[in-house]
Scaffold this active site. Structure first.
Site, short mmCIF file in Angstrom:
data_model
loop_
_atom_site.label_atom_id
_atom_site.label_comp_id
_atom_site.label_asym_id
_atom_site.label_seq_id
_atom_site.Cartn_x
_atom_site.Cartn_y
_atom_site.Cartn_z
N THR A 92 -40.60 62.48 51.07
CA THR A 92 -42.06 62.44 50.91
C THR A 92 -42.52 63.66 50.13
OG1 THR A 92 -42.05 61.43 53.08
CG2 THR A 92 -44.17 62.01 52.17
N SER A 133 -48.77 56.88 41.26
CA SER A 133 -47.72 57.08 40.26
C SER A 133 -48.06 56.39 38.93
CB SER A 133 -46.38 56.56 40.77
OG SER A 133 -46.04 57.21 41.96
N ASP A 142 -47.02 34.26 36.03
CA ASP A 142 -47.51 34.06 37.39
C ASP A 142 -46.42 34.54 38.33
OD1 ASP A 142 -48.88 33.26 39.72
OD2 ASP A 142 -49.79 31.59 38.65
N TRP A 171 -54.83 48.51 69.44
CA TRP A 171 -54.14 47.80 68.35
C TRP A 171 -52.64 47.75 68.63
CZ3 TRP A 171 -50.51 48.73 64.44
CH2 TRP A 171 -49.95 50.01 64.41
N HIS A 228 -43.54 51.68 62.89
CA HIS A 228 -43.36 52.80 61.99
C HIS A 228 -43.12 52.39 60.55
CE1 HIS A 228 -43.79 56.90 61.17
NE2 HIS A 228 -42.87 56.73 60.26
N LYS A 247 -41.84 63.51 46.41
CA LYS A 247 -42.81 62.75 45.62
C LYS A 247 -43.98 63.64 45.21
CE LYS A 247 -41.97 58.07 46.67
NZ LYS A 247 -42.58 56.80 46.43
N SER A 305 -48.11 35.32 57.14
CA SER A 305 -48.70 35.47 55.81
C SER A 305 -47.98 36.57 55.04
CB SER A 305 -50.18 35.79 55.95
OG SER A 305 -50.68 36.36 54.76
N SER A 306 -47.71 37.70 55.71
CA SER A 306 -47.07 38.81 55.00
C SER A 306 -45.64 38.47 54.62
CB SER A 306 -47.08 40.06 55.89
OG SER A 306 -48.39 40.51 56.07
N TYR A 348 -45.28 52.98 56.46
CA TYR A 348 -44.84 53.07 55.06
C TYR A 348 -45.27 51.85 54.27
CZ TYR A 348 -42.57 57.04 56.97
OH TYR A 348 -42.36 58.23 57.61
N HIS A 399 -61.09 48.02 65.47
CA HIS A 399 -61.13 48.93 64.32
C HIS A 399 -59.72 49.15 63.78
CE1 HIS A 399 -61.91 52.37 61.75
NE2 HIS A 399 -61.02 53.07 62.44
N GLU A 419 -44.34 49.97 59.32
CA GLU A 419 -45.69 49.56 58.93
C GLU A 419 -46.47 50.71 58.29
OE1 GLU A 419 -47.31 46.72 58.94
OE2 GLU A 419 -49.31 47.52 58.53
N HIS A 428 -40.37 58.34 67.50
CA HIS A 428 -41.22 59.54 67.53
C HIS A 428 -42.64 59.19 67.97
CE1 HIS A 428 -42.23 59.17 62.96
NE2 HIS A 428 -43.07 58.49 63.67
N HIS A 429 -42.92 57.89 68.10
CA HIS A 429 -44.18 57.49 68.74
C HIS A 429 -44.02 57.49 70.26
CE1 HIS A 429 -46.03 56.08 64.96
NE2 HIS A 429 -44.78 55.86 64.63
N ARG A 462 -57.26 60.66 72.99
CA ARG A 462 -57.88 59.60 72.19
C ARG A 462 -58.19 58.40 73.08
NH1 ARG A 462 -52.74 57.31 68.81
NH2 ARG A 462 -54.33 56.10 67.80
#
Lengths: 645, 423
Positions: A333, A273, A108, A144, A258, A336, A174-175, A262, A79, A260, A307-308, A455
């Site tokens: 943040t 926006s 293009d 994950w 992390h 915004k 790919s990314s 963002y 998931h 990721e 912080h993780h 969890r």
């Protein structure tokens, strides 16, 4: 259309089909690639949703034995992996593809065939990740985040972990390929007058996201290679008995993981926006600040990974440093959010469905941000970490934030790419169902976490005080599922039966709305001249100046042979296909076959480079001014241009 | 008209009070579990809760202010009909630097409010305060897939090593306890929410935490890092005792396993009766609604329940059955993994069982320690803790799936009687 002049042996001829399966498989058109990205990602989004519903059903009552503990591990692993890598990231890639060239006034992306390659290796990675469901080893089941040493041969002897590592590695490739393409496109292919500070905010967010990807992915690529070497070649990066350090995986993973976060949320900030100004009838409030804080978030995002890991015993100084950095990132943040509210202020708000999703994004993302601030206080986090409070937090950010942004975007840009408006009534119904279902699912999880429920737990006992909140949460999940179903069915229905949309159904502000819906293959009959930040808004209010300039552009271009478009190619698909085969053989430790497939891939890439970019010219009718929809004349000329591809 | 306005105002009052009391009401029902981080029972958890409440207050204020502005803006500038739309577009303003700067400064100020207690408590929660360090009691907790081993380095047993227990950690109340965190396999995390936040047990890394229980009590804990399929079943208990009772408990624990002397030949034999009684217990299932780990009566007074568990009840015991169980424990190779100090058991891969009869739970805190639950557990451990080593590698060979150990109902009854006698 004539064939190419004599060339070296190429295996494949350049395909020329404009419709049908081959046209899609060999396309280099950013819009077709974007649509395919979107369809694949949406399918995985639904698959990930079904996985979530099975998880919630298992947790509906205590001590439930509906599914096995191992199946539960597979479900939450896949998931998370699916929603992040196969749903939200590719949906964002779909919008990068669809929108970036249109918003910057280009025909293009910079490297059209590389773009196709990036799509097809995404599909390859997705297949590798999911193939486990159909074999005896089962799907990946170590989470994950795949914390070592759970992914080692000792604790995961079957190939599920190999499929996970190889699949993620291919997706990362790919990314990176896609990101390099978009960075080049945004920097080099902007229409005349489109300065960086006139760039639509979405393109800015695409640019920042692309930079984050190419900087963050190497870290997980290295970590995955280390796991692969541990599993296949007997190294000891994470092998505890030989002095390996499992904590190293956590650092490498979160240095990627992390940013990721963002990578997932910045594009959503981009959609919002664009949508808020359109439906407020005002430009974005504080454009430079929104852009700058996006960049700042991306920058600080690389300095908060630990912080993780507040509970890994990092010591007082490191914990304090990462706590303060995490608090610091709340400032850009929050800024915004202030600017989005400033955009609404004094406007004339039309609460159409995309605007509803965008406003929903503001509320839910704000709440996710607040629980994020709570986590930055490390002593409080030591209670919340790995509890359901965290699950609540990041679903508020990733569904309330990223996914609401995407739902708004799909509704908003659907008319542009399919020529029909999405049904407004059922759009609103889907919004309210999703909004209520989402909050019913995830708000109780705050309480579950504070009440001590960890969890990733397959079941729980009935005397823990978790029964009520879990029941409500599961019911909410079903409602959320119904809402998503309504949303998707409404899109499908509108594709066939929706009201025809003109080029600019929302009275929007950016360049993609200046061309017909759906856009012709060449996008812009005349490359626009950009005079202001909201380029199309300016054109609408200065029609004479615009017509004059565009006539001049068309004339100029006609003198150079007309509109130039790149040729289709088989090689992106062929090389991605061989990478898929190589990955699968490698995962099952069949190294000779894997090397064979890599040789085929290298050969395909070599032939791809010999093939050259090719290309042909178009002369649309009446190419002057906006809103023209002259039918393209395919193949009115064929040449072997030397521009890069 | 006026009535309507009043009614609408009443409606808003009602909705408003619902919005305020709703979360409080939920807090009452949903935050009172045995692992609640709100019902704190020690200084470490209390300091963590205090920091959390600071973040709650600050973010609530921001939420109310920002949310009110957002709601007002949406309401005020919403075009209810096309007549609302002015012919001319609104002014196309691009921003206001003064507004931006003041909002950024306000955000920074709010964050400083959170940062100060955060920093202070990072140091406080990291280790036992300097002035109490001499008084701190040391314990080593080790994570296994899926149970906890607790060692008492300050309580050596001559010729054996430190005192060892499993899954139930007994600590002195009102005294700081410093716990060394170790693991033998994957990453686990030690979490007793009412006493302290979690710290991970990471291979090749010497972590620690400290906690203190204000008063004697019975606390629930659970592994908080995903550690494989039965992560959810890796639970434990912490029991805090008054100093004297703790000392007495230590003395009792250091003794070797209890031996039930066989009764005389004329004593009544009742193995059949016991066997029937146990076999009639139904397996617990989800639909029964019972907690597997504690009966409601136990949960009402858990510490009393724990104390009752410490006392043997020879009248209810059947010495012949217990002797049979002790023999089977050896014959069926249980001893290879479980230590029963003073008896035959020597293994160390499974939890130590010297005084297992005096524990309130079995199977890593997931089942109440009653004869019925113990029978369920030994009959099919995979049902309660999928993937556990007692079944996978003990009863069966995981490579071939071949059954290695078979136990009849009667044999299980005898083993249960033996283990229950180990007070």
């Amino acid at each position: 259309m004539t064939t190419l002049p004599v060339k070296p042996f190429l295996l494949f001829r350049r395909p020329t089909a404009r419709t049908g399966l081959i046209a899609w498989l060999t396309t280099v058109d950013h819009k077709k690639i974007g649509v395919m990205y979107g369809l694949f990602a949406l399918s995985f989004f639904l698959l990930g949703g079904v996985e979530a519903l099975v998880i919630r059903t298992q947790l509906i009552v205590p001590n439930n034995h509906l599914i096995s503990a191992h199946f539960y591990s597979e479900l939450f692993t896949m998931h998370g992996t699916t929603m992040i890598f196969l749903a939200v990231m590719p949906l964002n890639s779909a919008f990068f593809n669809l929108l970036v060239p249109l918003q910057i006034g280009a025909r293009d992306v910079a490297f059209p065939r590389l773009n196709a390659f990036s799509l097809w290796i995404f599909v390859a990675g997705a297949v590798i990740l999911n193939v486990g469901w159909f074999i005896k080893a089962g799907a990946p089941a170590a989470g994950w985040f795949g914390y070592a040493p759970l992914t080692s041969k000792t604790y995961t002897p079957d190939i599920s972990a190999d499929l996970w590592t190889v699949g993620l590695q291919v997706l990362g490739l790919s990314s990176i390929v896609g990101s390099l393409n978009f960075i080049t496109t945004i920097i080099n292919l902007r229409a005349p007058g489109m300065t960086m500070m006139r760039l639509p905010v979405f393109c800015w967010m695409a640019l920042i996201t692309s930079f984050l990807l190419i900087l963050a992915l190497p870290s997980i690529a290295i970590a995955l290679i280390e796991v692969i070497f541990d599993r296949h070649f007997g190294t000891s990066f994470f092998e505890v008995s030989n002095g390996g350090q499992p904590i190293l995986w956590q650092h490498l993973f979160w240095i990627f993981g992390h940013p990721e976060v963002y990578i997932l949320i910045l594009p959503a900030m981009g959609y919002v926006s664009e949508i808020l100004p359109t439906f407020s009838g005002k430009p974005l409030f504080g454009y430079p600040i929104v852009v700058f804080s996006g960049a700042l978030i991306g920058f600080i995002g690389f300095g908060v990974w630990s912080h993780h890991m507040f509970t890994t015993g990092m010591g007082t100084v490191a914990t304090s440093a990462f706590a303060l950095a995490t608090m610091a990132i709340a400032v850009p943040t929050g800024v915004k959010i202030f600017n989005w509210i400033g955009t609404l202020w004094g406007g004339q708000l039309r609460l159409r469905t995309p605007m509803m999703f965008a406003l929903g994004f503001l509320w839910l993302f704000m709440m996710g941000g607040f629980s994020g601030i709570m986590h930055s206080a490390a002593p409080a986090d030591s209670q919340q970490h790995n509890s359901y409070f965290v699950v609540a937090h990041f679903h508020y950010v990733l569904i309330g934030g990223a996914t609401f942004g995407l739902l708004a975007a799909m509704h908003y840009w659907f008319p542009k790419f399919f020529g029909r408006l999405v049904d407004e009534f059922w759009g609103k119904v889907s919004f309210w169902t999703i909004f209520v279902g989402f909050n019913a699912t995830f708000f109780p999880m705050h309480f579950l976490g504070l009440n001590g429920m960890p969890r990733r737990t397959w079941t729980y006992d009935s005397n823990m005080g978790w029964n009520g909140a879990n029941f409500v949460s599961t019911m909410g999940a079903y409602l959320l599922g119904v809402g998503v179903l309504i949303y998707v069915v409404t899109l499908l229905w509108s594709y066939f039966k929706g009201r025809a949309a003109g080029p600019d159904p929302w009275d929007a502000r950016t360049l993609e709305w200046s061309i017909p819906s759906p856009p012709p293959v060449y996008n812009f009959a005349a490359i626009p001249m950009v005079h202001a930040r909201d380029a199309w808004w300016y054109e609408k209010h200065h029609p004479e100046e615009t017509a004059r300039e565009q006539t001049a552009h068309v004339r100029e271009e006609a003198a150079h042979g007309g509109i130039h478009l790149p040729d289709q190619s088989w090689y992106p698909l062929a090389s991605a296909g061989s990478l898929l085969v190589a990955g699968l053989f490698f995962a099952v430790s069949n190294y000779p076959a894997a090397i064979g497939a890599v040789v085929v891939m290298v050969a395909a890439i070599y032939l791809w480079s010999l093939e050259g970019p090719g290309g042909y010219h178009l002369h649309p009718e009446g190419a002057a001014g906006s809103g023209l929809a002259g039918a393209p004349e395919p193949g009115s000329g064929h040449e072997n241009s030397s521009s890069p591809s | 008209m006026r009535l309507l306005a009043l009614r609408s105002r009443l409606k808003w009052c009602f909705l408003g009070s619902l919005a305020i009391t709703g979360p409080l009401w939920l807090a009452g029902c949903w935050l009172n579990g045995p692992q609640s981080t709100f019902d704190v029972k020690g200084p470490v958890a209390r300091s963590q809760l205090n920091v959390f409440m600071v973040t709650v207050y600050v973010t609530t204020v921001i939420f109310v202010v920002v949310g009110a502005v957002l709601a007002y803006a949406t309401w005020k500038f919403y075009c209810r009909s096309s007549a609302d739309q002015p012919a001319e577009p609104r002014p196309q303003g691009h921003g206001n630097p003064l507004v931006e700067i003041s909002l950024v400064s306000a955000s920074v100020f709010c964050l400083i409010l959170i940062a100060l207690p955060t920093l202070k408590n990072i140091w406080y929660t990291y280790d036992v305060p300097e002035d109490q360090r001499a008084n701190a009691y040391e314990i080593t907790a080790t994570g296994y897939q899926w149970w906890f081993k607790f060692e008492y380095p300050q309580e050596p047993i001559t010729g054996v090593g430190p005192l060892v227990t499993g899954n139930e950690l007994i600590i002195p109340a009102g005294r700081p306890v410093r716990i060394n965190l170790r693991t033998v396999d994957v990453i686990h995390s030690f979490w007793v929410p009412k006493l302290a936040g979690k710290v991970d047990m990471i291979p090749n890394r010497a972590n620690h935490l400290w906690l203190e229980a204000d008063e004697p009590g019975y606390f629930y804990g659970q592994c908080a890092e995903f550690c494989g399929d039965s992560h959810a079943i890796m639970r434990f208990r912490v029991i805090a005792l008054p100093a004297q009772e703790f000392a007495a408990w230590i003395v009792g624990q250091k003794l070797p396993a209890r031996v039930v002397t066989p009764a005389g030949a004329d004593a009544p034999q009742k193995p059949e009766a016991a066997q029937v009684r146990l076999a009639n217990y139904p397996l617990a299932d989800a639909s029964s609604g019972d907690a597997l780990s504690a009966s409601p009566a136990f949960d009402a007074e858990p510490l009393t329940g724990w104390r009752e568990k410490q006392i043997p009840s020879p009248a209810a015991e059947d010495p012949a059955l217990i002797a049979e169980g002790r023999h089977l424990f050896q014959q069926k190779t249980c001893i290879a993994c479980h230590t029963i100090r003073g008896h035959e058991g020597v293994g160390v891969t499974g939890p130590e069982l010297t005084h297992v009869g005096s524990r309130t739970t079995i199977a890593a805190g997931s089942l109440e320690n009653t004869p019925r639950r113990m029978r369920d557990w030994i009959t099919n451990p995979n049902r309660f803790k999928p993937g556990n080593k007692m079944y996978n590698g003990g009863y069966t060979d995981p490579a071939t799936g071949q059954r290695l150990i078979n136990l009849t109902d009667g044999e299980i009854t005898a083993i249960v009687a033996y283990l229950q006698s180990l007070k």
